[in-house]
Design an enzyme around this catalytic site. Structure first.
Site, short mmCIF file in Angstrom:
data_model
loop_
_atom_site.label_atom_id
_atom_site.label_comp_id
_atom_site.label_asym_id
_atom_site.label_seq_id
_atom_site.Cartn_x
_atom_site.Cartn_y
_atom_site.Cartn_z
N GLU A 1 17.38 -13.24 -19.61
CA GLU A 1 17.96 -12.04 -19.03
C GLU A 1 19.33 -11.82 -19.65
O GLU A 1 20.17 -12.69 -19.61
CB GLU A 1 18.12 -12.21 -17.54
CG GLU A 1 19.01 -11.12 -16.94
CD GLU A 1 18.99 -11.08 -15.44
OE1 GLU A 1 18.89 -12.13 -14.83
OE2 GLU A 1 19.07 -9.97 -14.91
N CYS B 1 0.79 -1.21 0.00
CA CYS B 1 0.00 0.00 0.00
C CYS B 1 0.83 1.27 0.00
O CYS B 1 2.03 1.26 -0.12
CB CYS B 1 -0.86 0.03 1.24
SG CYS B 1 -0.66 -1.37 2.31
N ASN C 1 2.64 -0.29 5.66
CA ASN C 1 2.82 -0.54 4.24
C ASN C 1 3.89 -1.61 4.13
O ASN C 1 5.03 -1.40 4.51
CB ASN C 1 3.28 0.74 3.54
CG ASN C 1 3.79 0.47 2.13
OD1 ASN C 1 3.57 -0.59 1.58
ND2 ASN C 1 4.50 1.45 1.58
N GLY C 2 3.51 -2.78 3.62
CA GLY C 2 4.49 -3.84 3.52
C GLY C 2 3.85 -5.17 3.85
O GLY C 2 2.66 -5.36 3.64
N MET D 1 20.14 -27.70 -15.01
CA MET D 1 18.93 -28.21 -15.64
C MET D 1 17.83 -28.26 -14.57
O MET D 1 18.03 -27.85 -13.46
CB MET D 1 19.11 -29.60 -16.26
CG MET D 1 20.28 -29.74 -17.20
SD MET D 1 20.20 -28.73 -18.69
CE MET D 1 18.80 -29.43 -19.55
N LYS E 1 14.88 -21.91 -9.20
CA LYS E 1 15.43 -21.27 -8.00
C LYS E 1 14.65 -20.02 -7.67
O LYS E 1 15.20 -18.92 -7.70
CB LYS E 1 16.92 -20.97 -8.17
CG LYS E 1 17.26 -20.35 -9.52
CD LYS E 1 18.73 -19.95 -9.59
CE LYS E 1 19.06 -19.44 -10.96
NZ LYS E 1 20.41 -18.98 -11.13
#
Lengths: 1511, 478
Positions: free
Chosen positions: A914, A16, A246-247, A499, A965
Site C-alpha cells: 500500500e 444485499c 441489508n447487512g 515482523m 493484524k
C-alpha cells in the site's frame, strides 16, 4: 454434528440490496407492486448470481394482503372470504410428496381448530417454474396459501393470535423437515411475502399473482440477496415476515444465546387474563423464540416479532434492538438518552452493518445501524409516494415531481405511517417513544454505580514473597512484566511489535500455555466492515450493566436496577466495594475457583468446575445478583481453576438453565494481564474482570524503578486500564462490534487445539476444528505451575524468565526462523550455494517439525516417482512465486527496488504494497532493470492509487486484511514520510498517514463486487485479486469473492509479517493458512467456483516443502514476505516499528539505509532454490506439473508417527478431506468466466470521444444516466492514462453531461482532462480515486425542491481522491472526502465523519456537517460555513484546529472556490453567499490539522505577504 | 533500546591497559575495566534484538545478554547479576578471558561496533562480589547420590556446582596441588590472577563440594574403587595431549611444550614448584611455534622473563588486516589479524612458516630450520572442499634460537588407564565419545569439556559441563 471438511453452514453471510415503496395516502394500487418490482430489478447488481446459470441468491417482495385478488379467487372458487383485515393468510413452503402434504395439512388443520380458529381454505399459489434456473427448480418447494379466521378478531389481536398459531404449527412440523422443505414465509392479516431463489426479474415471472392488476397494496418491501454460498435456500430469501435487512448482525451468536437465557424470565411472568388467551399461554407458545436455522436477519425477525406481538410498538422494538449511539458527544435529548440507557439494561444491541426495513400493520419504517454502514436513500413525490432504497434512482421519477430527497443518517429512523397518512421523522418518532414512560426518572432512581457504593479505600499490599509465588502460579514471564505490563502502565497502549509471529500454536508448543492461547479472534472481512476504534470511537461503547435482568416483555422501574459500569475492568477497590455491597435486593457472593491436585487432576478440575456451576445456580436461586469467581488468596494446596474455563463453564451452565441473565458474573483473577485475556474472558461469559495481580505487579514494577519514574502509581493503574479499554475496543472493532454489551458472552472465537469434548462441554459457542487437548492437559498445566510456585517459595535468587515468546530465546518458545536458519539462508543466497539452502531447509524443517507448524505434522503419501527431468522446469515454477505486499514506507527504497527487480528478472511478480509507486519505475531503467511492481495493491488508505497507477499493473490486488493484524488499519508516522514517500503517496512530507481499518467502499460483499467492477474499468487488462486472511469461515467469504468476479484470491496465514502491530493482533487473530486454504479450497469446490478463480497462499512459507503442502491443499501461487526480506539482509530484529532497522531494510533513516546490502540476485537465488527443492518433492510424489498437483490433498496424510499427534489428540482429517469427493467439480483453476464490465453508456462515450483523446482536442458528449450505469468515467480514464500517463489531458478537454441518477462510483479514477457533469444526483462513492478530472453534480433546473437541503450524493464521496475537483450542489452522505489526499471539493452539507483521514486537498462545506468531522484528518484544509456556531461540537478535535478565516490568502482561496462552484453547478446557496460575501466570510471556519498546519505555516505566510504587498 | 543513530555510531567501551613498559615488569592483571557508569551507558546501546545472535549463536553458554544489558542500563545490577548467574557459573573468569563470541555476533557489529559484553560481564560479577551478592548456595536437601568429577577445570567446576545445587554429594578430583586446571596452570597470571580462582573455590567448598587434590585417579586410586565409591562419574580432565611438531632434531633440549612452559611459571609464582626447574626465557632467543592464544600467552610470559628476542611462527596464512569495528564474518568469529596485549609487548610474528628441522652443536637447540608454505584449495575423497599446503621452493631459512616453545594446540584427551578400564569409547579424534549431551558409552559415566569436545574455549567447556550435569540430573530423575 459430524463435519468431514472445514466448511460449516453457519459461516454463510449475506448482504444485499433493499428498498420499499409506499403510498403515504394509503391508497392501495397495483402500481405500487409494479414499481416495487422495478426497484428490485434496479438493485439486481447488488445481488449475486453464480456462474452462467442465473440461480441468484434470493429475492422477494412483501406487501399488504391483496384482498381484491383473494376475494376474486374466493368468489371464483365459491368460497366465502371474510372482510378485509379479518382473516389471516399464511404463505407456506411445503415439501413435495402428496403424503407429506396431506400429513402436514392435517396437522395444521388440527392446530387451527385447537386454537379456536376456522380454516377457510387452502390456495395453490400459481407459479411458473420454467423461469427458474435448474438449481432453483430442483429445490423449489410446493407453495400454498392458507386462509384462516378467528371469528371477529381483527387487527393486532388477530395478528397476535396468528403468531401463536404459526409458532404452534412450526413447533409441530419443523422438527420433521429441514427448513428447506417446510417454512412459513409469512402468516399475517396485515402483510404477505412472496419470495424465493430468484434473481430480481424472475420474481414476477414466477409468481403470476404479482402481475395481476387485482394485486393491490399501499406498500411494497423488496429485497435482493447476495449470499456467499450458492446452496439453494428458498426460506432464506428476504423479506422475512416483518423485516428486510441489508447487512450483517455481527453479534448474532451472543444475541441468540442471551435471548435463550431470557426465555425463562419471560415464562415466569404472572399470567394476565386476556380476551382469548393468557400471557403464559402466549409465552409458552412462542418459545423458543429463535429458529437457529435461519440467517442472522431471520433471527432478528424472530425477536422483532416477539417484541411487537407482546405489546411494544415497532419503532420501540427497533430502538431496543438497534439503538443509536447515545454517548454524551451526541446531541440528543436527555429523555432519549435515558430511554437508551434504560433499555441497555434490558437488551444488548444487535450490532452490525444494517439497513433495516421493518413493518407492522400499516407502518413501514427503515433504520440504519449506529455506524451508518449501509446506505439508504429516500425521496418523496408531490403525490405522496415514498421510495427508499439502498441506492438513489431505483425508480424513474421526474425531478419536477419530487418534493423531498434525503438519506438515512447513522442510527436514524424514518417511518411511513399509512394510517396517519404521513411521514414520521426520526425526532418525532423517538421523542414520542422515549417519553411514553418516565424512563429518565426510572433510570436515575434505580441505577447503581460502583463509585456510589461508599467504602473507605484501603490499599491491599501483597508481600514480595507472595508476588513471586503468585506469578509462578499464574505463569508470568519476563515479557509479561517488562513488555506487556510495563508498556501498558507507561503508555496506556498495548505493546507494538513487528515482523510476523513464527512461534507455534499453543497446542503445538511444548511450553506450558495459558488457556487464552488456544483461542483466536475472529475479525470482519468483506461481509462486514471493521470499525476504527480510535477515529470512530464515538460510535463505540464499553458501558454496560451488570446484575439481575428482568422480564424482557415488561417494563418496570426495577428493570434498570443494575450496576452501570463505564467499562468492564474493575480495580481492586471496585471489586471490594462490589463484594461488600449493602443495597437492598443486591447481593454478592464469592465463589472460590480452586481445585486440589491428586492422582487424577483432570477429574479434580472437572469436579471443581461442576461445583462452581451448581453453586452459582444455587446462589442465583437464592437471590444473589452478583457472582464473583475468584482465585484470590489460595490456601495451601489449592490450584486455581483457569478462569477462562471457570467463567465459560458457569456462563454456559447458567445459560442452559436459562438463569444467566439473573446475575452478573464477575471474574477476580490473578491470571488476566493481556488485552486478549480480558477479551476472551468477557467474550466467553464474564460481565466484568478484576485483574488483581496485574495491579499488584504494576506496583511492584513501579517500586523497583522499572516503570518510568514520571508515571505515578495511580496514573500507571489508570494507563493500564486504558490500555485494556483501548485493546478491547480494538478487538471488538475488528469484528465490527460497537458495544461491549453485545460483545460480552458472544463467543466469537475459534479454538485451535482443544478437544471436541472440552469444547462441547465448556465452550459450546466456539468453533473448533482440529480437536486437541482435553481437561487433563489443562489440569496438569495448572498443577505444574502450582508445583513450580511451591518449589520456588522463598528463593531469593529467582528472576522472571524470558520465555522467548516475542523475541527469540534459547530454550524458550520455538521460532520457525531460528538464528541458524537466518544465517544459513543469507549465506546460501549470497554465495549462491544450493547445498547451503538445503541446510537451511533442513533447519527450517527441524524447527517446524519440532511442532512449529501444522504442516509439519503432515507427511507425503508415497506416489510413483517420476524422473526429475520430467518435472516442470524451475523457470516455469518460479512464475508462480510472488513477493508479498510490503509498501515503500515500511521498506526502504533500496529494499523495495531490490525485491521488485529480483522478482521481475525471475518472471515472478512483486507487490507494490500500500502506498503508490514512483512513475519512474513504470519504465525500464537505464541499467536495464525493471523496478515496476507488477502487482499493485489497493488498500484501505488508497495512497497513490491513481488512474495511472492502475493502468501500470498486471494485477490489482484488493487488500481486505493483513495476516499480522487482520481487521485493523495502519499508520505511517509523520517522521517516516520523507519527500519521496510523500510524493508517491500523494501527500505532504512529515504528515502522518492513516489507513482506515475498513475500505470505506467495502462494507459488504456487494460493495466488493462494485470495487472489482471499478478496478476492471480502471484497467481492463489487469487481473483482479482479493487478499483475505485465514479464519473460520474464510472459505465462504472466498466463495462470495469469487462470485464478485475476482480472478484470484489470496489466503494469508495469520502469521504474516507487519511493520507494526499490537501484540494481541499478531498473536491472537487469524489462523494458519493450512486451515484457511483447505477451507477455501473445499468451499469453492463444493460450490463449483474453484474452476474460475486462482488461489494464492502466503504466511511463513519458507521452503519447497511448504510449497508442496500448499499446492496439495489447493494453492496455485505462492507468496513470500519475511523470507524474502531475510534474503536481502533482514535479521529478524523486529524493530521495523522503530524505524531502527540496523540493516537498512525496514527503515527510512538515511544513515541506516546506507547499510542495506541486499541484491536482486539474493532473491533470485532463493526463489530458484525453493523451486528446485519443490521439483525434487514433485518428482518423488510423481507429479510432473504444479497443475497436476493442485488440490490433491490425498497425497498428504497426518504424520501419525509424530508423537504429538496422538499425545495432543490432534485430528487433521477435516483439513485433509478431499474436496472433490462428492461433487466432481474442478479442484483447480480452469478458465476465467467472461467478466462483463462493459457498461454500454461508457462504451458509447469512449467511442464518441476517442478521436478527441488522440488529437487532444476538445470534445463533448451527453446522455441520460441511471443507477445501473456504474463506474462511469473509469474506463475512459484508463484510455487516457495509458496514452498520456498521469499527466493526462489539459483541463476540460473532454466534457460529458448526464441527466438522471448516476450509479455508484461515478467518475472513479477520473483522469485529468475529463469533466463530467450530472444534472440529477449520484449514488455512493462518486469521485472515488479521482485522479485529476472534474465532477460536478447539480439538481435539474426543473426540480421542485431546494438544492441546499437536498441530498445529491451518497456516501464516501471522493474516497482516496488524489487530485482534481468536485462540486456538489446539494448535501452528500457520510464520510465526505474520506482519505482525500489532493482533490478540491465543494458541497452544501454533509453527513457524519466528514474529511475523515484526509491528508491533503481542500474541502469546502457550505452548510451543516454531521458529527465526528475531521477524525484522523492529518492534512489538507476544510472550510466550513458555521452558521449555528456549533461546528466545534461536531468536529473531532484530536488532530485539528479550528481557526477563523482571517488570512487574505484563505479568504481569496475560499471565495474563488465558491465562485467556481457557482459556475460549475449554478448553486443558489453559493450565489447567496457570494452576494453577501462580507457578511458571510466571517461565518466560515478553517479546519487545519496540527501537523499539516505547522508544515505549511511558512508557505502560507509567504503567500500572505504577497497579498499584503499587492494591497 | 535507546535512540538509534547516535548510539549506533558509538564505539564499544574498552578496558584500559597499563603502559607496556610498566606491565611487563610484573605478572599481575594490567587491565583497568570501565566503571559502572560507563558500562550502564554501554548497555543502553543494546538494541534488544528480536533475534539476539549474541545470546543464541554467539555465546556458547547462551548468556541472557539482552535482558542483562537492559537490567544494567536501568541500573538494576542485582537483576543483571541473577540473570548472568543463571547461565554462567563463573562470570569472573569469562569476564576476563572470553574472546567474546557474543560481540562478534552482536547485530551492531554487522556494520558497526558491538556492545562489549565481556566488559559488562566483568563489571557485573565484580560488583556482585563487592556487594556480597555471591554467596554459597548449598542445597536444601541432599539427594544421596554420589558424584565424582575428574578434573577441576572450567567444565568440571561448572558441572560440580550444578550437581551440588541439585543435592548431589560431589567430589572433585584434581591431580595437581590446587584445583582450577588450565585456569590455574595454563593461563598466565597477568590474564587471570589466581586469587580469583581461590575466591570461587572457597564458595564451591562452602556449597559442600569436596576437592581431592593431588589425586591422579586411575593411578592413586583404582578405577574399580572409583566405580564402587560413586554412583556417577564425570570425566572433565581436559584434552592434554599436545600436538607436536614433526621435525628433525625434535629431541634436542630447550624445546618444550607451551603448557609445560606456562604451568611452570604459574607454579613458580604460587610457590608450588617443589624445586622443579623453571623453564626460563631470560636472555634467550625464543621461538614460539603456533600463532594462537596460547602462543601469545607464551610470548607475554617470555617478555616478562626478559627474553632477548621472540619469534612467533604460524603455519596458516597471514589473516587479512581488519581495522573496522564491524565484523566481516558476522555472526561468526572472523578470521582477521588480531594483536593481543602480549603482541603489543614484544616479539615478531610471521605467518605461513613451517619449522621442519632443529639443530644444535650440543644437546641444546641452536637453530630452527624453516621454510615458507602456500595454501591452496582442494577436495577430499568425499568431495568436500579442504585446504592443503605445499612448500615454496627456495624459501628455506634458518633462525638462531635458544628456546623453542611448541604451542600447536592439543590433540585429544589422555587415553589413560582410568578411561580404558572404565571401557569408555573414544571418537574419531580420540576424545571421549558422548551423545552430545555428556553421556558416554559406559553406564553412569559422563564426560564434558575438552576431554569430550577437544580443545576449546573456557565458555564452551563450562557449557559442556552444565549440559553433562543436566543429563546426570535428568537420568537420575532428580
Amino acid at each position: 454434528m459430524e463435519h468431514k471438511t472445514l466448511y460449516r453452514k453457519s459461516y454463510e453471510h449475506d448482504n444485499c440490496g433493499v428498498g420499499f415503496i409506499a403510498d403515504i395516502n394509503n391508497i392501495q394500487s397495483h402500481e405500487i407492486i409494479t414499481k416495487g418490482l422495478i426497484i428490485l430489478e434496479k438493485l439486481e447488481h447488488r445481488g449475486a448470481s453464480a456462474g452462467a446459470e442465473k440461480v441468484g441468491d434470493g429475492a422477494g417482495i412483501m406487501s399488504a394482503i391483496p384482498h381484491e385478488l383473494f376475494s376474486e379467487y374466493a368468489l371464483s372458487s365459491s368460497i366465502n372470504l371474510p372482510s378485509r383485515g379479518s382473516y389471516g393468510v399464511g404463505m407456506f413452503f411445503l415439501p413435495s410428496g402428496k403424503e407429506h402434504i396431506k400429513n402436514i395439512k392435517y396437522d395444521i388443520e388440527a392446530s387451527v381448530s385447537a386454537e379456536g380458529g376456522e380454516l377457510l381454505f387452502w390456495r395453490d399459489v400459481p407459479v411458473d417454474p420454467s423461469v427458474l434456473s435448474e438449481t432453483a427448480r430442483k429445490s423449489m418447494p410446493v407453495i400454498k396459501q392458507l386462509f384462516v379466521s378467528f371469528g371477529k378478531l381483527k387487527g393486532e389481536a388477530l395478528e397476535k393470535k396468528l403468531y401463536m398459531l404459526r409458532r404452534k404449527i412450526e413447533k409441530k412440523i419443523t422438527p420433521q423437515f429441514p427448513i428447506d422443505q417446510f417454512y412459513i414465509p409469512s402468516f399475517s392479516s396485515f402483510s404477505i411475502v412472496y419470495k424465493g431463489l430468484f434473481v430480481a426479474p424472475q420474481v414476477s415471472k414466477f409468481y403470476s399473482d404479482l402481475n395481476n392488476p387485482l394485486f393491490k397494496s399501499a406498500f411494497a418491501v423488496v429485497h435482493q440477496r447476495y449470499s456467499t454460498n450458492t446452496f439453494p435456500s428458498w426460506p432464506l430469501a428476504q423479506p422475512f415476515r416483518y423485516v428486510a435487512h441489508n447487512g450483517e448482525i455481527n453479534t448474532i451468536h451472543g444475541n441468540v444465546d442471551r435471548m435463550k437465557a431470557r426465555e425463562k424470565s419471560i415464562l415466569t411472568t404472572a399470567a394476565r387474563p386476556d380476551s382469548s388467551f393468557s400471557e403464559e399461554e402466549f409465552c409458552r407458545a412462542v418459545m423458543p423464540v429463535i429458529n437457529e436455522d435461519l440467517s442472522d436477519s431471520g433471527c432478528f425477525d424472530n425477536v422483532y416479532e416477539l417484541l411487537v406481538h407482546s405489546g411494544r410498538s415497532p419503532e420501540h422494538s427497533i430502538m431496543m434492538m438497534v439503538p443509536e449511539p447515545f454517548s454524551p458527544e451526541y446531541h440528543i435529548s436527555q429523555d432519549r438518552r435515558a430511554f437508551y440507557q434504560y433499555h441497555a439494561a434490558l437488551m444488548e444491541p444487535w450490532d452490525g452493518p444494517a439497513a433495516l426495513v421493518f413493518t407492522y400493520g400499516n407502518k413501514i419504517g427503515a433504520t440504519l445501524d449506529r455506524n451508518g454502514l449501509r446506505p439508504a436513500r429516500w425521496c418523496i413525490t408531490r403525490d405522496n409516494l415514498m421510495v427508499l432504497a439502498s441506492e438513489a434512482g431505483v425508480i424513474e421519477i421526474d425531478e419536477e415531481d419530487i418534493r423531498e430527497k434525503g438519506r438515512l443518517s447513522p442510527g436514524r429512523m424514518i417511518i411511513a405511517d399509512l394510517d396517519k397518512k404521513r411521514i414520521l421523522s426520526d425526532n418525532e418518532i423517538k421523542a414520542v417513544i422515549s417519553r411514553q414512560k418516565p424512563y429518565r426518572k426510572w433510570f436515575n432512581e434505580n441505577l447503581l454505580e460502583l463509585k456510589n457504593l461508599f467504602q473507605p479505600p484501603e490499599s491491599s499490599i501483597i508481600e514480595e514473597v507472595d508476588i513471586s509465588y503468585l506469578t509462578d502460579m499464574f505463569g508470568y514471564t519476563d515479557e509479561d512484566l517488562k513488555v506487556t505490563l510495563k508498556t501498558m502502565a507507561e503508555t496506556a497502549q498495548e505493546p507494538v511489535i513487528s515482523m510476523g509471529n513464527d512461534t507455534p500454536l499453543a497446542v503445538l508448543s511444548e511450553k506450558p500455555q495459558l488457556m487464552y492461547n488456544y483461542f483466536k479472534q475472529h475479525f470482519a472481512q468483506v461481509t462486514n466492515p471493521p470499525i476504527d476504534p480510535l477515529r470512530e470511537r464515538i460510535v463505540m461503547s464499553l458501558m454496560g450493566f451488570i446484575g439481575r435482568e428482568h422480564n424482557l416483555l415488561t417494563e418496570t422501574p426495577e428493570h434498570c436496577r443494575q450496576i452501570k459500569l463505564d467499562h468492564p475492568v474493575l480495580t481492586n477497590d471496585d471489586i471490594r466495594k462490589l463484594i461488600e455491597i449493602e443495597i437492598e435486593g443486591q447481593r454478592t457472593e464469592v465463589l472460590k475457583a480452586f481445585f486440589y491436585p491428586s492422582e487424577d487432576n483432570g477429574i479434580q478440575l472437572e469436579n471443581a468446575v461442576r461445583k462452581l456451576c451448581e453453586k452459582a445456580e444455587n446462589l442465583i436461586d437464592n437471590g444473589t445478583t452478583f457472582v464473583v469467581l475468584s482465585d484470590k488468596n489460595p490456601e495451601p494446596g489449592q490450584v486455581p481453576v483457569p478462569p477462562l474455563l471457570a467463567v465459560s463453564a458457569v456462563h454456559n451452565y447458567l445459560s442452559r438453565q436459562r438463569k444467566r441473565h439473573l446475575a452478573g458474573l464477575v471474574v477476580e483473577t490473578g491470571e488476566a494481564r493481556e488485552v486478549f485475556h480480558f477479551a476472551t474472558l468477557l467474550n466467553l461469559g464474564a460481565s466484568a474482570v478484576n485483574p488483581y495481580l496485574a495491579f499488584e505487579l504494576i506496583n511492584y514494577l513501579k517500586n523497583r524503578g522499572m516503570i518510568d519514574p514520571s508515571v505515578k502509581t495511580d496514573i500507571a493503574f489508570e494507563n493500564y486500564i486504558n490500555a485494556v479499554k483501548k485493546g478491547l475496543l480494538k478487538i471488538m472493532s475488528k469484528m465490527g462490534i460497537s458495544t461491549i454489551r453485545s460483545f460480552r458472552g458472544g463467543g466469537i472465537l475459534e479454538a485451535v487445539g482443544l478437544s471436541e469434548e472440552l469444547i462441547k462441554k465448556y465452550f459450546p459457542s466456539v468453533v473448533s476444528r482440529i480437536n486437541g487437548i482435553g481437561i487433563n492437559d489443562i489440569a496438569e498445566t495448572a498443577v505444574e505451575r502450582y508445583k513450580k510456585a511451591e518449589s520456588g517459595r522463598g528463593d531469593e535468587n529467582r528472576f522472571f524468565v524470558n520465555s522467548g515468546n516475542l523475541h527469540y530465546r534459547r530454550g524458550g518458545e520455538k521460532h520457525l526462523m531460528s538464528p541458524e536458519a537466518i544465517v544459513l539462508l543469507q549465506r546460501a543466497v549470497r554465495e549462491n550455494d544450493y547445498s547451503l539452502y538445503k541446510k537451511y531447509a533442513e533447519e527450517i524443517e527441524k524447527n517446524s517439525g519440532s511442532l512449529n507448524t501444522i504442516r509439519s505434522l503432515f507427511r507425503f503419501r508415497k506416489g510413483i516417482p517420476v524422473h526429475l527431468d520430467e518435472v516442470e522446469p524451475v523457470s516455469s515454477i518460479v512464475k508462480r512465486f510472488v513477493s508479498s505486499a510490503m509498501s515503500m514506507g515500511s521498506l526502504s527504497r533500496e529494499a523495495h527496488y531490490t525485491l521488485a527487480s529480483g522478482m521481475n528478472r525471475l518472471g515472478g511478480m512483486s507487490n507494490s504494497g500500500e502506498g503508490g509507486e514512483d512513475e519512474d519505475r513504470y519504465r525500464i531503467s537505464e541499467d536495464g532493470s525493471d523496478y515496476r511492481s507488477h502487482v499493485k495493491q489497493i488498500a484501505s488508505g488508497r495512497f497513490g492509487v491513481t488512474s495511472s497507477y492502475l493502468v501500470n499493473a498486471d494485477e490489482l490486488q484488493i487488500k481486505i486484511a493483513q495476516g499480522a493484524k487482520p481487521g485493523e488499519g495502519g499508520q505511517l508516522p509523520g517522521y517516516k514520510v520523507n519527500s519521496i514517500i510523500a510524493r508517491i503517496r500523494c501527500s505532504t512530507p512529515g504528515v502522518t498517514l492513516i489507513s482506515p481499518p475498513p475500505h470505506h467502499d467495502i462494507y459488504s460483499i456487494e460493495d466488493l463486487s462494485q470495487l472489482i467492477y471499478d478496478l476492471r474499468n480502471g484497467n481492463p487488462s489487469a487481473r483482479i485479486s482479493v487478499k483475505l486472511v485465514s479464519e473460520a469461515g474464510v472459505g465462504t467469504v472466498a466463495a462470495g469473492v469469487a462470485k464478485a468476479g475476482a480472478d484470484m484470491i489470496l489466503i494469508s496465514g495469520h502469521d504474516g509479517g507487519t511493520g507494526a502491530a499490537p501484540v494481541s493482533s499478531v498473536k491472537y487473530a487469524g489462523l494458519p493458512w493450512e486451515l484457511g486454504l483447505a477451507e477455501t479450497q473445499q468451499t469453492l469446490v463444493r460450490n463449483n467456483l474453484r474452476g474460475s478463480v486462482r488461489i494464492q497462499v502466503d504466511g511463513q512459507l519458507r521452503t519447497g516443502r511448504d510449497i508442496a503442502v500448499a499446492a496439495l491443499l489447493g494453492g496455485e501461487e505462492f507468496g513470500f514476505g519475511t523470507v524474502s526480506l531475510v534474503c536481502i539482509g533482514c535479521i529478524m530484529m523486529r524493530k521495523c516499528h522503530d524505524n531502527g532497522c540496523p540493516v537498512g531494510v525496514a527503515t527510512q533513516d538515511p544513515e541506516l539505509r546506507k547499510r542495506f546490502r541486499g541484491k536482486p540476485e539474493h532473491i533470485i537465488n532463493y526463489m530458484m532454490f525453493t523451486a528446485m527443492h519443490l521439483r525434487e518433492i514433485m518428482a518423488s510424489l510423481g507429479y510432473r506439473t504444479l497443475d497436476e498437483m493442485t488440490g490433491r490433498c490425498e497425497s498428504l496424510e497426518t504424520d501419525t508417527d509424530n508423537i504429538a499427534v496422538s499425545r495432543k489428540n490432534l485430528d487433521f482429517s477435516a483439513i485433509l478431506a478431499p474436496s472433490d469427493g462428492e461433487f466432481k467439480n474442478p479442484v483447480r483453476f480452469i478458465s476465467s468466466p467472461a467478466n462483463e464490465c462493459r457498461d454500454e453508456l461508457e462504451s458509447r462515450m469512449i467511442k464518441a470521444l476517442r478521436g478527441n483523446i488522440e488529437k487532444k482536442a476538445e470534445g463533448n458528449f451527453s446522455a441520460d444516466i441511471r443507477n445501473i450505469n456504474r463506474s462511469i468515467g473509469a474506463r475512459l480514464s484508463s484510455v487516457i492514462s495509458v496514452m498520456y500517463g498521469s499527466e493526462g489531458l489539459p483541463e476540460k478537454t473532454l466534457n460529458a453531461l448526464f441527466r438522471g441518477t448516476a450509479g455508484q462510483s461515478f467518475g472513479a479514477f477520473l483522469a485529468p482532462g475529463i469533466c463530467l457533469k450530472v444534472e440529477g444526483e449520484v449514488n455512493d462513492y462518486p469521485g472515488k480515486g479521482l485522479s485529476g478530472g472534474i465532477i460536478s453534480v447539480y439538481p435539474s433546473s426543473r426540480a421542485g425542491y431546494s438544492a441546499g437541503r437536498n441530498v445529491i450524493a451518497g456516501n464516501a464521496v471522493l474516497y482516496g481522491a488524489t487530485s482534481g475537483k468536485a462540486f456538489f450542489s446539494g448535501i452528500a452522505g457520510e464520510r465526505f472526502c474520506v482519505r482525500n489526499s489532493g482533490a478540491t471539493a465543494v458541497v452544501e452539507g454533509i453527513g457524519d465523519h466528514g474529511c475523515e483521514y484526509m491528508t491533503g486537498g481542500t474541502a469546502v462545506v457550505l452548510g451543516r456537517t454531521g458529527n465526528n468531522f475531521a477524525a484522523g484528518m492529518s492534512g489538507g484544509i476544510a472550510y466550513v460555513l458555521d452558521r449555528d456556531q456549533l461546528f466545534d461540537t461536531r468536529c473531532n478535535l484530536e488532530m485539528v484546529n479550528i481557526e477563523p478565516v482571517i488570512m487574505m490568502r484563505d479568504r481569496d482561496e475560499l471565495e474563488k472556490l465558491i465562485r467556481e462552484h457557482v459556475e460549475m453547478t449554478g448553486s443558489e446557496t453559493g450565489k447567496g453567499i457570494l452576494e453577501m460575501w462580507d457578511e458571510m466570510w466571517p461565518l466560515f471556519v478553517k479546519v487545519v490539522p496540527f501537523e499539516y498546519g505547522s508544515i505549511m505555516k511558512d508557505v502560507w505566510e509567504e503567500e500572505e505577504k504577497r497579498y499584503e504587498y499587492a494591497r | 533500546m535507546q535512540d538509534k543513530g547516535s548510539l549506533l555510531e558509538k564505539n564499544k567501551v574498552k578496558a584500559v591497559y597499563q603502559q607496556v613498559e610498566e606491565r611487563i615488569t610484573h605478572y599481575r592483571e594490567f587491565a583497568e575495566y570501565p566503571d559502572e557508569n560507563r558500562i550502564e551507558e554501554e548497555c543502553s546501546r543494546c538494541m534488544d534484538c528480536g533475534t539476539p545472535f549474541c545470546h543464541s549463536l554467539g555465546c556458547p553458554l547462551g548468556s541472557l545478554i539482552p535482558e542483562i544489558n537492559s537490567a544494567v542500563a536501568r541500573g538494576d545490577w542485582k537483576d543483571a547479576f541473577l540473570r548472568l548467574s543463571a547461565r554462567n557459573n563463573f562470570p569472573e573468569i569469562t569476564g576476563r578471558l572470553c574472546p567474546a563470541l557474543c560481540e562478534a555476533s552482536c547485530s551492531l557489529s554487522i556494520s558497526g561496533s558491538p556492545v562489549s559484553f565481556r566488559n559488562v560481564e566483568y563489571r557485573i560479577v565484580e560488583k556482585a562480589f563487592s556487594e556480597n551478592w555471591i554467596k554459597p548456595l548449598p542445597p536444601e536437601t541432599e539427594n544421596g547420590i554420589k558424584a565424582a568429577v575428574i578434573g577441576s577445570g572450567p567444565a568440571g567446576l561448572a558441572a560440580a556446582q550444578q550437581l551440588r545445587r541439585k543435592g548431589f554429594s560431589v567430589t572433585v578430583f584434581e591431580k595437581e596441588k590446587q584445583p582450577g586446571g588450565l585456569l590455574r596452570y595454563g593461563i598466565p597470571s597477568f590474564k587471570l590472577e589466581k586469587w580469583i580462582i581461590d575466591r570461587r573455590i572457597e564458595i564451591l567448598e562452602k556449597e559442600g563440594i569436596v576437592f581431592e587434590t593431588e589425586v591422579n585417579v586411575g593411578e592413586d586410586i583404582s578405577p574399580a574403587y572409583l566405580r564402587r565409591s560413586f554412583d556417577v562419574i564425570l570425566m572433565t580432565q581436559g584434552s592434554s595431549v599436545p600436538r607436536d611438531v614433526n621435525a628433525l632434531g625434535r629431541g634436542l633440549e630447550n624445546i618444550c611444550f607451551a603448557m609445560d612452559y606456562l604451568s611452570g611459571i604459574s607454579k613458580s609464582l604460587s610457590g608450588e614448584d617443589d624445586g622443579e626447574k623453571l623453564i626460563s626465557a631470560e636472555g634467550k632467543k625464543v621461538l614460539v611455534i603456533g600463532g594462537g592464544d596460547t602462543g601469545s600467552d607464551c610470548v607475554g610470559s617470555a617478555v616478562r622473563q626478559g627474553a632477548d628476542s621472540i619469534w612467533q611462527y604460524e603455519i596458516m596464512d597471514e589473516p587479512a588486516e581488519w581495522n573496522d569495528a564491524s565484523n566481516p564474518a558476522w555472526p561468526y568469529w572472523p578470521v582477521i589479524k588480531r594483536v593481543s596485549t602480549s603482541h603489543e609487548e614484544g616479539g615478531v610474528r610471521d605467518w605461513g612458516v613451517e619449522v621442519y628441522q632443529f639443530s644444535g652443536r650440543d644437546i641444546a637447540v641452536e637453530k630452527a630450520w624453516c621454510r615458507r608454505i602456500e595454501w591452496y584449495s582442494d577436495f577430499s575423497r568425499d568431495g568436500s572442499p579442504v585446504r592443503k599446503y605445499r612448500t615454496v621452493p627456495g624459501s628455506e631459512f634458518q633462525l638462531d634460537v635458544d628456546l623453542v616453545i611448541i604451542s600447536a594446540g592439543f590433540l585429544h584427551v589422555e587415553q589413560s588407564r582410568l578411561l580404558n578400564s572404565l571401557k569408555v569409547k573414544y571418537d574419531r579424534k580420540g576424545n571421549i565419545k558422548t551423545d552430545g549431551k555428556g553421556r558416554t558409552s559406559a553406564e553412569n559415566i559422563y564426560a564434558a569439556g575438552d576431554s569430550s569436545t577437544g580443545p576449546s574455549l573456557v565458555a564452551r567447556a563450562m557449557n559442556s559441563g552444565r549440559i553433562a550435569a543436566e543429563s546426570v540430573i535428568a537420568d537420575f530423575g532428580v
